[in-house]
Design a protein around this motif. Structure first.
Motif, PDB file in Angstrom:
ATOM      1  N   GLY A  13       0.816  -1.212   0.000  1.00  0.00           N
ATOM      2  CA  GLY A  13       0.000   0.000   0.000  1.00  0.00           C
ATOM      3  C   GLY A  13       0.845   1.255   0.000  1.00  0.00           C
ATOM      4  O   GLY A  13       0.656   2.157   0.831  1.00  0.00           O
ATOM      5  N   ALA A  14       1.785   1.339  -0.943  1.00  0.00           N
ATOM      6  CA  ALA A  14       2.760   2.436  -0.955  1.00  0.00           C
ATOM      7  C   ALA A  14       2.089   3.803  -1.086  1.00  0.00           C
ATOM      8  O   ALA A  14       2.545   4.784  -0.495  1.00  0.00           O
ATOM      9  N   TRP A  15       0.988   3.872  -1.847  1.00  0.00           N
ATOM     10  CA  TRP A  15       0.325   5.168  -2.056  1.00  0.00           C
ATOM     11  C   TRP A  15      -0.370   5.665  -0.793  1.00  0.00           C
ATOM     12  O   TRP A  15      -0.743   6.825  -0.699  1.00  0.00           O
ATOM     13  N   GLN A  16      -0.528   4.759   0.195  1.00  0.00           N
ATOM     14  CA  GLN A  16      -1.129   5.161   1.466  1.00  0.00           C
ATOM     15  C   GLN A  16      -0.063   5.429   2.526  1.00  0.00           C
ATOM     16  O   GLN A  16      -0.366   5.564   3.702  1.00  0.00           O
ATOM     17  N   GLY A  17       1.202   5.480   2.088  1.00  0.00           N
ATOM     18  CA  GLY A  17       2.282   5.686   3.034  1.00  0.00           C
ATOM     19  C   GLY A  17       2.550   4.478   3.911  1.00  0.00           C
ATOM     20  O   GLY A  17       2.992   4.604   5.043  1.00  0.00           O
ATOM     21  N   PHE A  18       2.272   3.260   3.355  1.00  0.00           N
ATOM     22  CA  PHE A  18       2.481   2.004   4.085  1.00  0.00           C
ATOM     23  C   PHE A  18       1.734   2.008   5.417  1.00  0.00           C
ATOM     24  O   PHE A  18       2.212   1.482   6.419  1.00  0.00           O
ATOM     25  N   HIS A  19       0.541   2.594   5.402  1.00  0.00           N
ATOM     26  CA  HIS A  19      -0.252   2.734   6.620  1.00  0.00           C
ATOM     27  C   HIS A  19      -0.635   1.359   7.176  1.00  0.00           C
ATOM     28  O   HIS A  19      -1.091   0.475   6.456  1.00  0.00           O
ATOM     29  N   GLY A  20      -0.431   1.173   8.476  1.00  0.00           N
ATOM     30  CA  GLY A  20      -0.844  -0.050   9.146  1.00  0.00           C
ATOM     31  C   GLY A  20       0.146  -1.190   9.082  1.00  0.00           C
ATOM     32  O   GLY A  20      -0.102  -2.248   9.660  1.00  0.00           O
ATOM     33  N   LEU A  21       1.262  -1.009   8.393  1.00  0.00           N
ATOM     34  CA  LEU A  21       2.261  -2.066   8.281  1.00  0.00           C
ATOM     35  C   LEU A  21       3.415  -1.807   9.234  1.00  0.00           C
ATOM     36  O   LEU A  21       3.806  -0.665   9.449  1.00  0.00           O
ATOM     37  N   ASP A  22       3.947  -2.877   9.787  1.00  0.00           N
ATOM     38  CA  ASP A  22       5.148  -2.751  10.593  1.00  0.00           C
ATOM     39  C   ASP A  22       6.343  -2.768   9.652  1.00  0.00           C
ATOM     40  O   ASP A  22       6.625  -3.790   9.011  1.00  0.00           O
ATOM     41  N   ALA A  23       7.047  -1.652   9.579  1.00  0.00           N
ATOM     42  CA  ALA A  23       8.136  -1.521   8.612  1.00  0.00           C
ATOM     43  C   ALA A  23       9.270  -2.496   8.895  1.00  0.00           C
ATOM     44  O   ALA A  23       9.827  -3.109   7.972  1.00  0.00           O
ATOM     45  N   THR A  24       9.599  -2.686  10.171  1.00  0.00           N
ATOM     46  CA  THR A  24      10.710  -3.572  10.524  1.00  0.00           C
ATOM     47  C   THR A  24      10.399  -5.019  10.169  1.00  0.00           C
ATOM     48  O   THR A  24      11.219  -5.716   9.562  1.00  0.00           O
ATOM     49  N   GLY A  25       9.201  -5.479  10.534  1.00  0.00           N
ATOM     50  CA  GLY A  25       8.817  -6.853  10.227  1.00  0.00           C
ATOM     51  C   GLY A  25       8.751  -7.119   8.741  1.00  0.00           C
ATOM     52  O   GLY A  25       9.200  -8.160   8.247  1.00  0.00           O
ATOM     53  N   THR A  26       8.192  -6.165   8.001  1.00  0.00           N
ATOM     54  CA  THR A  26       8.102  -6.320   6.546  1.00  0.00           C
ATOM     55  C   THR A  26       9.487  -6.341   5.914  1.00  0.00           C
ATOM     56  O   THR A  26       9.765  -7.149   5.020  1.00  0.00           O
ATOM     57  N   ALA A  27      10.363  -5.464   6.381  1.00  0.00           N
ATOM     58  CA  ALA A  27      11.730  -5.431   5.853  1.00  0.00           C
ATOM     59  C   ALA A  27      12.448  -6.752   6.133  1.00  0.00           C
ATOM     60  O   ALA A  27      13.203  -7.260   5.284  1.00  0.00           O
ATOM     61  N   MET A  28      12.221  -7.336   7.318  1.00  0.00           N
ATOM     62  CA  MET A  28      12.842  -8.625   7.639  1.00  0.00           C
ATOM     63  C   MET A  28      12.355  -9.716   6.697  1.00  0.00           C
ATOM     64  O   MET A  28      13.143 -10.550   6.228  1.00  0.00           O
ATOM     65  N   ALA A  29      11.051  -9.729   6.406  1.00  0.00           N
ATOM     66  CA  ALA A  29      10.508 -10.754   5.513  1.00  0.00           C
ATOM     67  C   ALA A  29      11.067 -10.601   4.099  1.00  0.00           C
ATOM     68  O   ALA A  29      11.390 -11.590   3.432  1.00  0.00           O
ATOM     69  N   LEU A  30      11.192  -9.364   3.632  1.00  0.00           N
ATOM     70  CA  LEU A  30      11.759  -9.131   2.300  1.00  0.00           C
ATOM     71  C   LEU A  30      13.245  -9.482   2.266  1.00  0.00           C
ATOM     72  O   LEU A  30      13.743 -10.024   1.274  1.00  0.00           O
ATOM     73  N   LEU A  31      13.947  -9.192   3.358  1.00  0.00           N
ATOM     74  CA  LEU A  31      15.366  -9.543   3.428  1.00  0.00           C
ATOM     75  C   LEU A  31      15.546 -11.060   3.443  1.00  0.00           C
ATOM     76  O   LEU A  31      16.479 -11.587   2.829  1.00  0.00           O
ATOM     77  N   ALA A  32      14.653 -11.755   4.118  1.00  0.00           N
ATOM     78  CA  ALA A  32      14.698 -13.213   4.110  1.00  0.00           C
ATOM     79  C   ALA A  32      14.511 -13.748   2.696  1.00  0.00           C
ATOM     80  O   ALA A  32      15.209 -14.681   2.268  1.00  0.00           O
ATOM     81  N   SER A  33      13.585 -13.152   1.960  1.00  0.00           N
ATOM     82  CA  SER A  33      13.342 -13.571   0.581  1.00  0.00           C
ATOM     83  C   SER A  33      14.532 -13.267  -0.312  1.00  0.00           C
ATOM     84  O   SER A  33      14.809 -14.006  -1.261  1.00  0.00           O
ATOM     85  N   LEU A  34      15.252 -12.192  -0.020  1.00  0.00           N
ATOM     86  CA  LEU A  34      16.462 -11.847  -0.770  1.00  0.00           C
ATOM     87  C   LEU A  34      17.590 -12.827  -0.458  1.00  0.00           C
ATOM     88  O   LEU A  34      18.410 -13.141  -1.333  1.00  0.00           O
ATOM     89  N   SER A  35      17.623 -13.329   0.769  1.00  0.00           N
ATOM     90  CA  SER A  35      18.711 -14.218   1.176  1.00  0.00           C
ATOM     91  C   SER A  35      18.719 -15.504   0.363  1.00  0.00           C
ATOM     92  O   SER A  35      19.788 -16.060   0.070  1.00  0.00           O
ATOM     93  N   TYR A  36      17.550 -15.994  -0.034  1.00  0.00           N
ATOM     94  CA  TYR A  36      17.485 -17.245  -0.792  1.00  0.00           C
ATOM     95  C   TYR A  36      18.234 -17.162  -2.127  1.00  0.00           C
ATOM     96  O   TYR A  36      19.108 -17.990  -2.391  1.00  0.00           O
ATOM     97  N   PRO A  37      17.920 -16.207  -3.011  1.00  0.00           N
ATOM     98  CA  PRO A  37      18.669 -16.159  -4.270  1.00  0.00           C
ATOM     99  C   PRO A  37      20.151 -15.850  -4.093  1.00  0.00           C
ATOM    100  O   PRO A  37      20.968 -16.307  -4.894  1.00  0.00           O
ATOM    101  N   VAL A  38      20.512 -15.071  -3.063  1.00  0.00           N
ATOM    102  CA  VAL A  38      21.934 -14.850  -2.785  1.00  0.00           C
ATOM    103  C   VAL A  38      22.601 -16.201  -2.509  1.00  0.00           C
ATOM    104  O   VAL A  38      23.687 -16.512  -3.026  1.00  0.00           O
ATOM    105  N   GLY A  39      21.930 -17.016  -1.700  1.00  0.00           N
ATOM    106  CA  GLY A  39      22.463 -18.340  -1.391  1.00  0.00           C
ATOM    107  C   GLY A  39      22.507 -19.244  -2.609  1.00  0.00           C
ATOM    108  O   GLY A  39      23.484 -19.987  -2.816  1.00  0.00           O
ATOM    109  N   TRP A  40      21.453 -19.208  -3.437  1.00  0.00           N
ATOM    110  CA  TRP A  40      21.425 -20.052  -4.634  1.00  0.00           C
ATOM    111  C   TRP A  40      22.567 -19.700  -5.581  1.00  0.00           C
ATOM    112  O   TRP A  40      23.211 -20.585  -6.145  1.00  0.00           O
ATOM    113  N   ILE A  41      22.799 -18.421  -5.767  1.00  0.00           N
ATOM    114  CA  ILE A  41      23.885 -18.000  -6.651  1.00  0.00           C
ATOM    115  C   ILE A  41      25.234 -18.418  -6.067  1.00  0.00           C
ATOM    116  O   ILE A  41      26.116 -18.888  -6.792  1.00  0.00           O
TER     117      ILE A  41
END
Length: 319
Positions: free
Chosen positions: A157-185
């Protein structure tokens, strides 16, 4: 019934082949197992600290693979260099992303964690353009990359200023998803062609990740004063099914139908994770999550597209 001939014994019935489930059923089971993993993480963190959930997950997962290795009489890989590289792979593909997802789900719903997981192919596409010289970009794949990240912005919901989302938790989940392809490569560049089986390498990798969490967990958590049953069962299922059994099923699918078809399971995981989170955990669902997830999956599918090999034109011959 087919027959085989052996010296001195004449003709005898051939061994009956093992009954094997159709690959579509195993594909569906793998989708369900990995889709429900985010629900199990959420339930596990209701009773245990995130590092404890991850450690339990790795212990049960490694136990399944070690048992499979014992049944098939396979040995762990040898060589100090191989073990050193497997240590890095264990951190990038297991210890780090498992821990990040566990911490993320303290503050974000399992539905959002499942959708974030679906961004792994997008990260992989972006990284492969830099790290893998043989992975050439195409207009279609670049368009898929852009579409996928547009889907991420929709989910958040970027156009709403990410209202209602926990920024830290979301960033951790996205970082976890990034870690997989880094590991695969990393694995592709350093551990390809070692001569060891996938089961042996993955078993060693999970054992190393277990050791890593066994060292880290006591430093950041205290020993549980009680052991609530439901979260404990969730952690056991997360490890034995979502980590151990799932890996065995995945390797079987890759061997039978190829990696491209087997990787399609990625597109079903967020759907199942969302349905499980809403139906079982009662998590709220706004329109941005399913719509954004569809856009993410469409973009991820485009990034996996490969150009068809050109068919050489027949040369004209003199009559």
């Amino acid at each position: 019934m087919s027959t085989v001939t052996t010296p001195g014994t004449g003709v005898r019935p051939a061994a009956v082949p093992r009954i094997r489930l159709d690959w579509r059923l195993r594909f569906g089971a793998l989708s369900l197992i990995w889709g429900f993993s985010f629900l199990l993480i959420k339930v596990g963190t209701d009773g245990y600290a995130p590092f404890q959930v991850t450690l339990g997950r790795l212990v049960f997962g490694a136990a399944v693979l070690v048992a499979a290795m014992a049944v098939k009489r396979e040995r762990l890989p040898r060589g100090a260099r191989t073990w050193l590289r497997l240590t890095v792979a264990a951190f990038l593909l297991n210890a780090l992303p498992f821990s990040l997802f566990a911490y993320a789900e303290l503050t974000i719903p399992s539905t959002l964690a499942g959708v974030c997981n679906a961004t792994s192919p997008l990260w992989g596409m972006a990284l492969s353009l830099v790290a893998l010289s043989e992975d050439r970009p195409t207009r279609l794949r670049v368009a898929g990359l852009g579409l996928g990240f547009l889907g991420v912005l929709t989910v958040l919901g970027a156009w709403q200023g990410f209202h209602g989302l926990d920024a830290t938790g979301t960033a951790m989940a996205l970082l976890a998803s990034l870690s997989y392809p880094v590991g695969w490569i990393y694995v592709r560049r350093t551990l390809a062609g070692t001569g060891h089986s996938h089961l042996s390498m993955t078993g060693a990798q999970l054992l190393l990740a277990t050791v890593q969490l066994a060292v880290v967990t006591p430093l950041f958590t205290s020993f549980p004063s009680r052991f609530p049953l439901v979260p404990l069962l969730a952690v056991a299922a997360l490890g034995a099914l979502g980590t151990g059994l799932a890996v065995l099923v995945q390797y079987g699918l890759v061997a039978e139908v190829g990696p491209t078809t087997a990787q399609m399971v990625t597109y079903f995981i967020p759907v199942i994770a969302t349905a499980a989170g809403v139906a079982i955990l009662g998590e709220s669902l706004t329109w941005t999550t399913p719509v954004g997830a569809v856009i993410v999956l469409a973009g991820a599918a485009l990034t996996q597209a490969r150009p068809k090999p050109r068919t050489p034109r027949p040369e004209a011959t003199a009559g």
